[in-house]
Design an enzyme around this catalytic site. Structure first.
Site, mmCIF file in Angstrom:
data_model
loop_
_atom_site.group_PDB
_atom_site.id
_atom_site.type_symbol
_atom_site.label_atom_id
_atom_site.label_comp_id
_atom_site.label_asym_id
_atom_site.label_seq_id
_atom_site.Cartn_x
_atom_site.Cartn_y
_atom_site.Cartn_z
ATOM 1 N N ASN A 1 0.816 -1.204 0.000
ATOM 2 C CA ASN A 1 0.000 0.000 0.000
ATOM 3 C C ASN A 1 0.860 1.268 0.000
ATOM 4 O O ASN A 1 0.465 2.296 -0.549
ATOM 5 C CB ASN A 1 -0.921 0.007 1.228
ATOM 6 C CG ASN A 1 -1.930 -1.132 1.192
ATOM 7 O OD1 ASN A 1 -2.259 -1.651 0.128
ATOM 8 N ND2 ASN A 1 -2.427 -1.538 2.356
ATOM 9 N N GLU A 38 -2.393 -3.675 -5.718
ATOM 10 C CA GLU A 38 -3.801 -3.809 -5.284
ATOM 11 C C GLU A 38 -4.677 -2.633 -5.752
ATOM 12 O O GLU A 38 -5.388 -2.019 -4.954
ATOM 13 C CB GLU A 38 -3.866 -3.952 -3.753
ATOM 14 C CG GLU A 38 -3.217 -5.233 -3.273
ATOM 15 C CD GLU A 38 -3.438 -5.556 -1.793
ATOM 16 O OE1 GLU A 38 -3.928 -4.691 -1.044
ATOM 17 O OE2 GLU A 38 -3.121 -6.696 -1.391
ATOM 18 N N GLU A 52 1.775 -11.722 -2.768
ATOM 19 C CA GLU A 52 1.534 -11.520 -1.331
ATOM 20 C C GLU A 52 0.733 -12.714 -0.840
ATOM 21 O O GLU A 52 -0.416 -12.903 -1.256
ATOM 22 C CB GLU A 52 0.759 -10.234 -1.041
ATOM 23 C CG GLU A 52 1.596 -8.977 -1.161
ATOM 24 C CD GLU A 52 0.893 -7.726 -0.662
ATOM 25 O OE1 GLU A 52 0.149 -7.800 0.341
ATOM 26 O OE2 GLU A 52 1.090 -6.679 -1.297
HETATM 27 O O1 AHR Z 1 1.433 -6.805 3.345
HETATM 28 C C1 AHR Z 1 0.619 -5.874 3.995
HETATM 29 C C2 AHR Z 1 -0.346 -5.182 3.046
HETATM 30 O O2 AHR Z 1 -1.286 -6.116 2.587
HETATM 31 C C3 AHR Z 1 0.236 -4.607 1.795
HETATM 32 O O3 AHR Z 1 0.733 -3.334 1.981
HETATM 33 C C4 AHR Z 1 -0.937 -4.583 0.852
HETATM 34 O O4 AHR Z 1 -0.541 -4.723 -0.477
HETATM 35 C C5 AHR Z 1 -1.815 -5.713 1.330
HETATM 36 O O5 AHR Z 1 -3.108 -5.324 1.473
#
Ligand code: AHR
Length: 497
Positions: free
Chosen positions: A71, A172, A291
């Site tokens: 984020n 995202e 992720e």
């Molecule tokens: O990894 C933590 C957060 O999770 C990241 O910043 C984001 O991409 C996801 O929502």
């Protein structure tokens, strides 16, 4: 309880792309500051990076680290992180409501990746920024010299190009929480044009397009179809993100979450191939699960964190024994899809939902989940054999048949080694048989199990009791191996061929 894994040398899924064992460092919480970087720490090297952390990262054998977010990325100006450190601006990080000092930026992180023997998977900001910043960054990183941005890199102390191969087109972008959140059409067009410009600067790079933030997003499916429709021509991978948690404190339900990951991957593969067919394309899009992890232990604690601090503790999940079992199931699931999932990033690496924790005034230690990841990353290299499983099953509210045995075998022909990874999801001992058709087992080099702990037991600084221990509960007979798996256990068996 009895169970069986049957594999054959003529039924291989794929060679494992080493990047499947990647990880992720975001400028957030204590991942960078107080995690990998802490100049006042007794173990700090000349660049301010903690050597105790570097050693643990090397144990994980991670070929790739996604950077700098997350984020955070969607509000980041990469230029803030280059040039003389004392001139770098201090900024508000709106994603995590913290302060970013920019003491660590591109050059510093690159040096850290050299120390940890890994590579950067660079992400470009498509939230507040776009084509121009992205193509300049590729020029800065990868162009030989003689242009504004490449010469600036040289002036900033790095004569040779960084040569960054893998790039993410934002983060995202489907999520309403994202700074610069976009509709699928808006993102698809921007990603297409950004990708085009980036590849004009360096056509050897590979690009990851943002898929959904998780499979529960209301736009999941439609998002993938739309963004792929726009950007298919210029991209190489589509991303998936997913985090799991034992929110209901229901072990059997929790351990079945890997079936959800499996369905998610199958769905995204189907969408990629549908667009391929629609476009009459010869190109296959692979997946970047950039992720994935367990994330829920710290949710409540994070609500109390005061805003606008530098590197406050955030997302510091302390993992327990049951988490290792799910993590093992998730790793096996990724391997089952090694033909399509080429990149994986355990999110994240240090302090923030991470296998490695640090104390600012003390040491660095291995969380429980460190172990299954390290074992698969180090020994799950080579060809994945398609698993046929015979096992009793149980039902959850989501899945009618969850096998008690989760298992996979990877053959490393260069090392004459075949490695079996297995989770026993049941609370009973399991009599396990592996039929390895086409492989003669000479000896078992190593059999370790992670078992027998309280489900909620954790590792802490100075107390790392939860780790694999050797087992001798096995027998071999040419192409067959039998072993006893402890109740609720993660197992690794390395066979010499
Ligand atoms: O990894 C933590 C957060 O999770 C990241 O910043 C984001 O991409 C996801 O929502």
């Amino acid at each position: 309880m009895k169970s069986k894994l049957v594999v054959s040398h003529i039924n291989k899924i794929s060679e494992v792309d080493p990047r499947l064992y990647g990880s992720f460092i975001e400028h957030m919480g204590r991942a960078v500051y107080g995690g990998i970087y802490q100049p006042n720490h007794p173990t700090a090297n000349k660049d301010g990076f903690r050597k105790d952390v570097i050693e643990l990262v090397k144990e994980l054998n991670i070929p790739l680290v996604r950077y700098p977010g997350g984020n955070f990325l969607s509000g980041y100006n990469w230029e803030d992180g280059v040039g003389p450190v004392e001139e770098r601006p201090k900024r508000l990080d709106l994603a995590w409501k913290t302060l970013e000092t920019n003491e660590v930026g591109l050059h510093e992180f690159y040096e850290w990746t050299k120390e940890t023997q890994t590579e950067i998977n660079m992400a470009v900001n498509l939230g507040t920024r776009g084509i121009d910043a992205a193509r300049n960054l590729v020029e800065y990183c990868n162009f030989e010299g003689g242009t504004y941005w490449s010469d600036l890199r040289k002036k900033n102390g790095h004569d040779e190009p960084f040569g960054i191969k893998t790039w993410c087109l934002g983060n995202e972008m489907d999520g309403p929480w994202q700074i610069g959140h976009k509709t699928a059409d808006e993102y698809g067009r921007l990603a297409e044009e950004t990708a085009k410009a980036m590849k004009l600067v360096d056509d050897s790079i590979e690009l990851v397009l943002c898929g959904s933030s998780n499979s529960q997003m209301p736009t999941f499916g439609e998002w993938e179809l739309t963004v792929l429709d726009h950007a298919y021509e210029y991209i190489d991978y589509l991303s998936l993100h997913q985090y799991y948690g034992n929110h209901k404190n229901d072990l059997q339900h929790y351990l079945a979450r890997s079936l959800d990951m499996d369905e998610f991957i199958q769905g995204v593969v189907a969408i990629c191939d549908a667009i391929k067919a629609k476009k009459h394309s010869k190109k296959t899009i692979h997946l970047s699960f950039d992720e994935w992890n367990i994330w829920y232990h710290s949710n409540e604690r994070d609500k109390a964190v005061k805003p606008w601090q530098v590197a406050p503790p955030l997302l510091e999940d302390v993992y327990n024994f049951e988490d290792t079992l799910l993590l093992g199931c998730l790793l096996i699931t990724l391997l089952k899809h090694a033909d399509r999932v080429k990149i994986g990033c355990l999110a994240q690496l240090v302090n923030v939902i991470a296998p490695i924790m640090t104390n600012d005034d003390g040491g660095a230690w291995r969380q429980t989940i460190f172990y299954p990841f390290a074992q698969v990353s180090n020994y799950g290299r080579g060809q994945v054999l398609r698993p046929m499983i015979e096992s009793d099953t149980y039902a959850t509210e989501d899945f009618a048949e969850v096998p008690y045995l989760e298992s996979i075998a990877v053959v490393n022909e260069e090392a004459n080694e075949l490695v079996i990874f297995a989770v026993n999801r049941s609370e009973e001992k399991m009599d396990f048989t592996a039929e390895l058709n086409g492989y003669q087992i000479k000896a078992v080099k190593e059999f370790t199990e992670l078992a027998g702990f309280d489900l909620k037991a954790v590792n802490e600084e100075g107390n790392g009791a939860i780790k694999p221990t050797p087992s001798t509960n096995y027998q071999i007979n040419e192409t067959q191996l039998t072993a006893a798996f402890a109740p609720l256990s993660w197992n690794m068996i390395r066979c010499e061929l």
